[in-house]
Motif scaffolding. Structure first.
Motif, short mmCIF file in Angstrom:
data_model
loop_
_atom_site.label_atom_id
_atom_site.label_comp_id
_atom_site.label_asym_id
_atom_site.label_seq_id
_atom_site.Cartn_x
_atom_site.Cartn_y
_atom_site.Cartn_z
N GLY A 311 12.44 54.74 63.02
CA GLY A 311 12.89 55.64 61.98
C GLY A 311 14.04 55.06 61.18
O GLY A 311 14.63 54.03 61.55
N PRO A 312 14.41 55.68 60.06
CA PRO A 312 15.52 55.20 59.25
C PRO A 312 16.80 55.09 60.08
O PRO A 312 17.15 56.00 60.84
N GLY A 313 17.48 53.94 59.94
CA GLY A 313 18.76 53.75 60.60
C GLY A 313 18.70 53.37 62.05
O GLY A 313 19.74 53.22 62.70
N VAL A 314 17.50 53.14 62.61
CA VAL A 314 17.39 52.88 64.04
C VAL A 314 17.61 51.40 64.38
O VAL A 314 17.72 51.04 65.55
N GLY A 315 17.67 50.52 63.38
CA GLY A 315 18.01 49.13 63.63
C GLY A 315 16.84 48.17 63.70
O GLY A 315 16.95 47.11 64.31
N THR A 316 15.74 48.51 63.04
CA THR A 316 14.56 47.64 63.07
C THR A 316 14.87 46.27 62.47
O THR A 316 14.54 45.23 63.05
N SER A 317 15.48 46.25 61.31
CA SER A 317 15.77 44.97 60.63
C SER A 317 16.71 44.11 61.46
O SER A 317 16.54 42.89 61.55
N THR A 318 17.72 44.74 62.08
CA THR A 318 18.69 43.99 62.87
C THR A 318 18.02 43.35 64.08
O THR A 318 18.27 42.17 64.39
N LEU A 319 17.18 44.11 64.78
CA LEU A 319 16.51 43.55 65.95
C LEU A 319 15.59 42.40 65.55
O LEU A 319 15.55 41.36 66.23
N CYS A 320 14.85 42.55 64.46
CA CYS A 320 13.96 41.47 64.01
C CYS A 320 14.75 40.21 63.67
O CYS A 320 14.34 39.10 64.03
N ALA A 321 15.86 40.36 62.99
CA ALA A 321 16.68 39.20 62.64
C ALA A 321 17.21 38.52 63.90
O ALA A 321 17.24 37.29 64.00
N HIS A 322 17.62 39.31 64.88
CA HIS A 322 18.16 38.75 66.12
C HIS A 322 17.10 37.98 66.89
O HIS A 322 17.31 36.82 67.28
N VAL A 323 15.94 38.60 67.11
CA VAL A 323 14.88 37.95 67.89
C VAL A 323 14.38 36.70 67.16
O VAL A 323 14.12 35.67 67.79
N ALA A 324 14.22 36.80 65.84
CA ALA A 324 13.72 35.64 65.08
C ALA A 324 14.64 34.43 65.28
O ALA A 324 14.17 33.30 65.45
N ASN A 325 15.94 34.65 65.28
CA ASN A 325 16.87 33.54 65.50
C ASN A 325 16.81 33.02 66.93
O ASN A 325 17.03 31.83 67.16
#
Length: 608
Positions: A311-325
């Motif tokens: 959902g909005p604000g749950v941190g999807t983008s942040t988790l994807c950026a972290h795992v990708a790195n």
């Protein structure tokens, strides 16, 4: 429904994965002639000549119309949509009206054009890959199961010549790339098939010489000379004789094969793209999800696709950026990133990927599907990570998949997306413990001074990382404020969203972007839920509030669940009804009310 027409081999028609090729000879002949002239009008006189030569039957025009109707039904599968497949131009002729990617002859032509463009630019690896892709469209001789008439026969001959030209260009490029050992077996077969083709013999001689088989290379020349004299009464050409003499003298140019002086390498441009967003310093409360995603992405035996929805604000983008790195070292051929909200279409995203891979001045196909095909072709033999954000539909994702085993896609999604081979991961709000950990990581000293106020702040943020980070950022920028002061300001629901925003972390904007994907009925359901129900709601209650049936109410609620705007309260249905209970996050509800109020103000302004 998907349809495909294949002429580079036996004539085949595929509809929804099934062969539906016509069996009647005249219908096959007509379809073949239309296919080799795809999207071009073939004059009626040419069609009649192809089918009946100089002796058409008395009712040739009527019979031709019947054949065309049969083709239309075969391609369309149903009468209602049949007329669009074969278009009639009155008093002129007929045209096969199909998208280019559905015909193997069109795909071959586009890949061949791509290969020549890459060759002109000196990108030899890409040229070889495109030429190989073009040749892979062939399953045998063109229309090898048909007896072409006088109109179709020249097209068949042209296709043979075009394949031979692409094949020779690909071999020339591979020789320049130093793949002579890989080419020897293929060239031996080709010179047996074409015993008087001097270009193929010259390339075999060079490949053998480069592989340390000089005597065999000289023997190839002797066999060619014998065949030319016996069959044509000719001596080998001057260039072939010169190559033979160079072999004898040991003076063969090791950098360029005979006949390839126009082939050149581009100035070094390509290096693996590295477009990932910076790795967040710490991602709290997502260890289990991060481990699952990392394990799937590192799987080398398949194309790994992971969709992360929340959902909005749950941190999807942040988790994807972290795992990708964390997994980037597993993808030595590069990592590309795109936020789909920043692009008008997947075609624009593909253009960016291809430029990152092949250089800013690279040739790009015009159509979206052709760009997707080229991207898959380039990545077919490489290990690449594709990271996407704000994916809203499975169709977007399908166009952006790379082509090779060992590559991977990590997609942050604004709605749940199901795929046959992908790993779906759903993010929930953080627990109370993890919410406090996140606050401690950002404003640890203040949390120690005001532990009770910190607990209440975490509760007001509802476990949403965006809200927690927004509140902590405000406190970090205003160190003279206490947590209690922020909590006091957040207790007023009307001010809460504004207090929790910080730069790009804007929960209201995030909810607004997701709600823009709703159609009219779904948007109405979203607003009614927010306005009428403070906590949870059952399907019968929602049906009565919306004045609709329970099945329709359940459908709209489930659509909101797919978009992560509403949650299912429990993973088991209510006894007796079989329906679930649904709940909206308090901060999402506040955002929905704010969006509704904006809409009402816009309507009032329009009326005034």
């Amino acid at each position: 429904m998907t349809v495909g027409v294949r002429v580079l081999g036996e004539l085949e028609v595929v509809r929804d994965g099934l062969l539906v090729t016509p069996s009647q000879p005249k219908v096959r002949q007509l379809l073949a002639l239309l296919a080799v002239n795809w999207n071009k009008v073939v004059r009626t006189e040419q069609l009649r000549t192809e089918l009946w030569g100089d002796s058409p039957p008395p009712k040739a025009s009527t019979t031709l119309q019947v054949y065309v109707s049969n083709i239309r039904r075969m391609l369309a599968g149903e009468p209602r949509s049949a007329s669009g497949t074969v278009v009639h131009r009155p008093r002129v002729g007929y045209a096969l009206n199909l998208p280019e990617h559905t015909l193997d002859i069109a795909r071959f032509a586009e890949l061949a054009r791509s290969g020549r463009a890459e060759l002109d630019a000196g990108r030899l690896e890409e040229a070889s890959s495109a030429f190989r892709g073009a040749l892979e469209e062939w399953r045998g001789g063109p229309l090898c199961d048909l007896d072409p008439g006088e109109v179709l026969a020249p097209h068949v001959a042209r296709l043979r010549q075009e394949r031979a030209a692409v094949l020779e260009q690909r071999i020339e490029v591979d020789l320049v790339l130093g793949r002579h050992l890989d080419l020897i077996g293929e060239l031996r077969e080709l010179v047996q098939e074409y015993p008087t083709h001097e270009g193929l013999h010259a390339k075999l001689m060079l490949a053998l010489h480069r592989s340390g088989m000089r005597s065999e290379a000289l023997s190839v020349f002797q066999r060619l000379r014998t065949d030319l004299i016996d069959q044509l009464g000719l001596e080998p050409s001057a260039s072939t004789r010169r190559l033979h003499q160079d072999l004898l003298d040991g003076e063969v140019n090791q950098d360029q094969p005979a006949g390839t002086t126009s082939i050149r390498r581009a100035k070094s441009w390509w290096h693996p793209p590295a477009q990932l967003l910076p790795d967040p310093a710490e991602v709290i409360g997502r260890d289990t999800e991060a481990e699952r995603i990392s394990g799937e992405l590192r799987e080398v035996s398949k194309l790994a696709v992971v969709t992360v929805a929340g959902g909005p604000g749950v941190g999807t983008s942040t988790l994807c950026a972290h795992v990708a790195n964390q997994v980037r070292e597993s993808f030595p051929d590069g990592q590309v990133y795109a936020d789909l909200l920043a692009h008008e279409s997947p075609g624009e995203v593909l253009a960016g990927f291809l430029r990152a891979i092949r250089g800013p001045d690279c040739w790009l196909p015009a159509s979206e599907q052709e760009r997707a095909d080229l991207f898959r072709s380039w990545t077919a033999r490489r290990r690449m990570l594709v990271v996407l954000d704000n994916v809203t539909a499975a169709e977007q994702l399908a166009l952006l998949l790379p082509g090779g085993e060992g590559s991977a896609v990590l997609a942050g999604c604004r709605r749940r997306i199901a795929g046959p081979n992908g790993l779906p991961v759903t993010l929930r709000p953080l627990s109370a413990t993890d919410s406090l950990r996140l606050l401690e990581a950002m404003i640890g000293a203040q949390v120690e001074r005001e532990p009770d106020a910190a607990v209440e702040l975490a509760e007001l943020c509802g476990g949403l990382p965006a809200a927690l980070i927004g509140a902590a950022t405000r406190l970090a920028l205003r160190p003279h404020w206490s947590i209690s002061r922020v909590v006091h300001r957040l207790r007023a629901p009307g001010d809460r969203l504004g207090e929790l925003s910080a730069g790009r972390l804007d929960l209201l904007a995030s909810v607004e972007r997701t709600s823009s994907l709703l159609d009219g009925d779904q948007a109405d359901a979203f607003q009614r839920f927010a306005g009428l129900f403070g906590t949870a709601v059952s399907v019968p209650e929602f049906a009565r509030a919306c004045l609709i049936g329970e099945r329709a109410a359940e459908s709209r609620l489930e659509q909101l669940v797919e978009l992560q705007l509403v949650d299912v309260e429990e993973n088991r249905p209510q006894p007796g009804t079989g329906y679930f209970t649904y709940r909206m996050h308090p901060l999402v509800r506040l955002a929905a009310l704010a969006i509704g109020e904006r809409h009402q103000e816009s309507l009032r302004a329009t009326i005034r």
